[in-house]
Motif scaffolding. Structure first.
Motif, PDB file in Angstrom:
ATOM      1  N   GLY A  42     -11.189  -1.390  -0.657  1.00 45.99           N
ATOM      2  CA  GLY A  42     -11.944  -1.552   0.590  1.00 45.99           C
ATOM      3  C   GLY A  42     -11.049  -1.502   1.812  1.00 45.99           C
ATOM      4  O   GLY A  42     -11.396  -0.904   2.836  1.00 45.99           O
ATOM      5  N   THR A  43      -9.871  -2.104   1.725  1.00 48.30           N
ATOM      6  CA  THR A  43      -8.921  -2.073   2.841  1.00 48.30           C
ATOM      7  C   THR A  43      -8.423  -0.664   3.098  1.00 48.30           C
ATOM      8  O   THR A  43      -8.331  -0.223   4.260  1.00 48.30           O
ATOM      9  CB  THR A  43      -7.728  -3.006   2.539  1.00 48.30           C
ATOM     10  OG1 THR A  43      -8.237  -4.325   2.319  1.00 48.30           O
ATOM     11  CG2 THR A  43      -6.744  -3.032   3.681  1.00 48.30           C
ATOM     12  N   ILE A  44      -8.120   0.065   2.035  1.00 46.88           N
ATOM     13  CA  ILE A  44      -7.662   1.452   2.192  1.00 46.88           C
ATOM     14  C   ILE A  44      -8.766   2.313   2.805  1.00 46.88           C
ATOM     15  O   ILE A  44      -8.516   3.131   3.695  1.00 46.88           O
ATOM     16  CB  ILE A  44      -7.195   2.018   0.838  1.00 46.88           C
ATOM     17  CG1 ILE A  44      -5.901   1.326   0.410  1.00 46.88           C
ATOM     18  CG2 ILE A  44      -6.996   3.525   0.899  1.00 46.88           C
ATOM     19  CD1 ILE A  44      -5.485   1.603  -1.012  1.00 46.88           C
ATOM     20  N   ALA A  45      -9.997   2.122   2.356  1.00 47.92           N
ATOM     21  CA  ALA A  45     -11.116   2.892   2.907  1.00 47.92           C
ATOM     22  C   ALA A  45     -11.323   2.582   4.386  1.00 47.92           C
ATOM     23  O   ALA A  45     -11.565   3.486   5.195  1.00 47.92           O
ATOM     24  CB  ALA A  45     -12.388   2.599   2.122  1.00 47.92           C
ATOM     25  N   ALA A  46     -11.214   1.318   4.757  1.00 47.87           N
ATOM     26  CA  ALA A  46     -11.374   0.946   6.168  1.00 47.87           C
ATOM     27  C   ALA A  46     -10.248   1.537   7.018  1.00 47.87           C
ATOM     28  O   ALA A  46     -10.491   2.017   8.131  1.00 47.87           O
ATOM     29  CB  ALA A  46     -11.392  -0.578   6.296  1.00 47.87           C
ATOM     30  N   GLY A  50     -10.687   4.245  10.008  1.00 52.25           N
ATOM     31  CA  GLY A  50     -10.109   4.003  11.332  1.00 52.25           C
ATOM     32  C   GLY A  50      -9.221   5.142  11.781  1.00 52.25           C
ATOM     33  O   GLY A  50      -9.245   5.543  12.952  1.00 52.25           O
ATOM     34  N   ALA A  51      -8.431   5.700  10.870  1.00 47.00           N
ATOM     35  CA  ALA A  51      -7.551   6.822  11.218  1.00 47.00           C
ATOM     36  C   ALA A  51      -8.360   8.051  11.598  1.00 47.00           C
ATOM     37  O   ALA A  51      -8.045   8.741  12.583  1.00 47.00           O
ATOM     38  CB  ALA A  51      -6.620   7.128  10.045  1.00 47.00           C
ATOM     39  N   VAL A  52      -9.410   8.333  10.841  1.00 45.18           N
ATOM     40  CA  VAL A  52     -10.271   9.484  11.156  1.00 45.18           C
ATOM     41  C   VAL A  52     -10.963   9.267  12.499  1.00 45.18           C
ATOM     42  O   VAL A  52     -11.018  10.174  13.345  1.00 45.18           O
ATOM     43  CB  VAL A  52     -11.303   9.724  10.029  1.00 45.18           C
ATOM     44  CG1 VAL A  52     -12.366  10.718  10.455  1.00 45.18           C
ATOM     45  CG2 VAL A  52     -10.604  10.191   8.767  1.00 45.18           C
ATOM     46  N   LEU A  53     -11.482   8.078  12.729  1.00 48.15           N
ATOM     47  CA  LEU A  53     -12.154   7.781  13.990  1.00 48.15           C
ATOM     48  C   LEU A  53     -11.194   7.896  15.174  1.00 48.15           C
ATOM     49  O   LEU A  53     -11.536   8.465  16.209  1.00 48.15           O
ATOM     50  CB  LEU A  53     -12.758   6.377  13.936  1.00 48.15           C
ATOM     51  CG  LEU A  53     -13.612   5.942  15.125  1.00 48.15           C
ATOM     52  CD1 LEU A  53     -14.804   6.873  15.294  1.00 48.15           C
ATOM     53  CD2 LEU A  53     -14.069   4.522  14.941  1.00 48.15           C
ATOM     54  N   TYR A  54      -9.968   7.400  14.999  1.00 46.33           N
ATOM     55  CA  TYR A  54      -8.962   7.487  16.064  1.00 46.33           C
ATOM     56  C   TYR A  54      -8.630   8.944  16.372  1.00 46.33           C
ATOM     57  O   TYR A  54      -8.532   9.333  17.534  1.00 46.33           O
ATOM     58  CB  TYR A  54      -7.695   6.731  15.652  1.00 46.33           C
ATOM     59  CG  TYR A  54      -6.593   6.803  16.677  1.00 46.33           C
ATOM     60  CD1 TYR A  54      -6.646   6.032  17.828  1.00 46.33           C
ATOM     61  CD2 TYR A  54      -5.521   7.663  16.515  1.00 46.33           C
ATOM     62  CE1 TYR A  54      -5.647   6.097  18.782  1.00 46.33           C
ATOM     63  CE2 TYR A  54      -4.518   7.746  17.457  1.00 46.33           C
ATOM     64  CZ  TYR A  54      -4.581   6.961  18.589  1.00 46.33           C
ATOM     65  OH  TYR A  54      -3.598   7.036  19.539  1.00 46.33           O
ATOM     66  N   SER A  55      -8.475   9.757  15.333  1.00 47.75           N
ATOM     67  CA  SER A  55      -8.135  11.164  15.564  1.00 47.75           C
ATOM     68  C   SER A  55      -9.286  11.906  16.240  1.00 47.75           C
ATOM     69  O   SER A  55      -9.054  12.789  17.072  1.00 47.75           O
ATOM     70  CB  SER A  55      -7.741  11.851  14.254  1.00 47.75           C
ATOM     71  OG  SER A  55      -8.843  11.899  13.380  1.00 47.75           O
ATOM     72  N   VAL A  56     -10.518  11.544  15.930  1.00 46.69           N
ATOM     73  CA  VAL A  56     -11.663  12.195  16.572  1.00 46.69           C
ATOM     74  C   VAL A  56     -11.758  11.778  18.034  1.00 46.69           C
ATOM     75  O   VAL A  56     -11.949  12.614  18.923  1.00 46.69           O
ATOM     76  CB  VAL A  56     -12.969  11.845  15.819  1.00 46.69           C
ATOM     77  CG1 VAL A  56     -14.199  12.235  16.623  1.00 46.69           C
ATOM     78  CG2 VAL A  56     -12.996  12.529  14.467  1.00 46.69           C
ATOM     79  N   VAL A  57     -11.600  10.492  18.304  1.00 49.12           N
ATOM     80  CA  VAL A  57     -11.757   9.991  19.673  1.00 49.12           C
ATOM     81  C   VAL A  57     -10.616  10.463  20.577  1.00 49.12           C
ATOM     82  O   VAL A  57     -10.825  10.729  21.754  1.00 49.12           O
ATOM     83  CB  VAL A  57     -11.860   8.450  19.667  1.00 49.12           C
ATOM     84  CG1 VAL A  57     -11.797   7.875  21.064  1.00 49.12           C
ATOM     85  CG2 VAL A  57     -13.151   8.031  18.998  1.00 49.12           C
ATOM     86  N   THR A  58      -9.427  10.571  20.036  1.00 51.88           N
ATOM     87  CA  THR A  58      -8.298  10.998  20.869  1.00 51.88           C
ATOM     88  C   THR A  58      -8.106  12.508  20.870  1.00 51.88           C
ATOM     89  O   THR A  58      -7.173  13.010  21.489  1.00 51.88           O
ATOM     90  CB  THR A  58      -6.994  10.331  20.389  1.00 51.88           C
ATOM     91  OG1 THR A  58      -6.765  10.660  19.026  1.00 51.88           O
ATOM     92  CG2 THR A  58      -7.050   8.836  20.573  1.00 51.88           C
TER      93      THR A  58
END
Length: 78
Positions: A42-46, A50-58
């Motif tokens: 679960g921690t790895i998935a979160a 987060g990494a995918v979301l950060y790359s999309v937003v930035t």
């Protein structure tokens, strides 16, 4: 003789009530849950989300779109 049967029925009802109470207590205090491996996955998935979301937003397209929205809002004549 009828009193003995009623007393026996009362004892039986009391025993059934205690059994139900015991089952409810066991269910309420049951500690089944995620194991350490499940927490790790679960921690790895979160973190991956987060990494995918950060790359999309930035990414350039999102930053450009947000900048255009803000510029349009600030330059709107009231």
């Amino acid at each position: 003789m009828g009193h003995g049967i009623r007393a026996l029925a009362g004892v039986r009802a009391l025993a059934e009530g205690r059994a139900l109470t015991t089952r409810l207590i066991l269910l309420a205090t049951d500690e089944d849950g995620m194991s350490t491996a499940e927490y790790a996955i679960g921690t790895i998935a979160a973190a991956a989300f987060g990494a995918v979301l950060y790359s999309v937003v930035t990414g350039d397209s999102i930053v450009t779109a947000l900048t255009n929205i803000i510029d349009k809002a600030l330059n709107t004549a009231v």
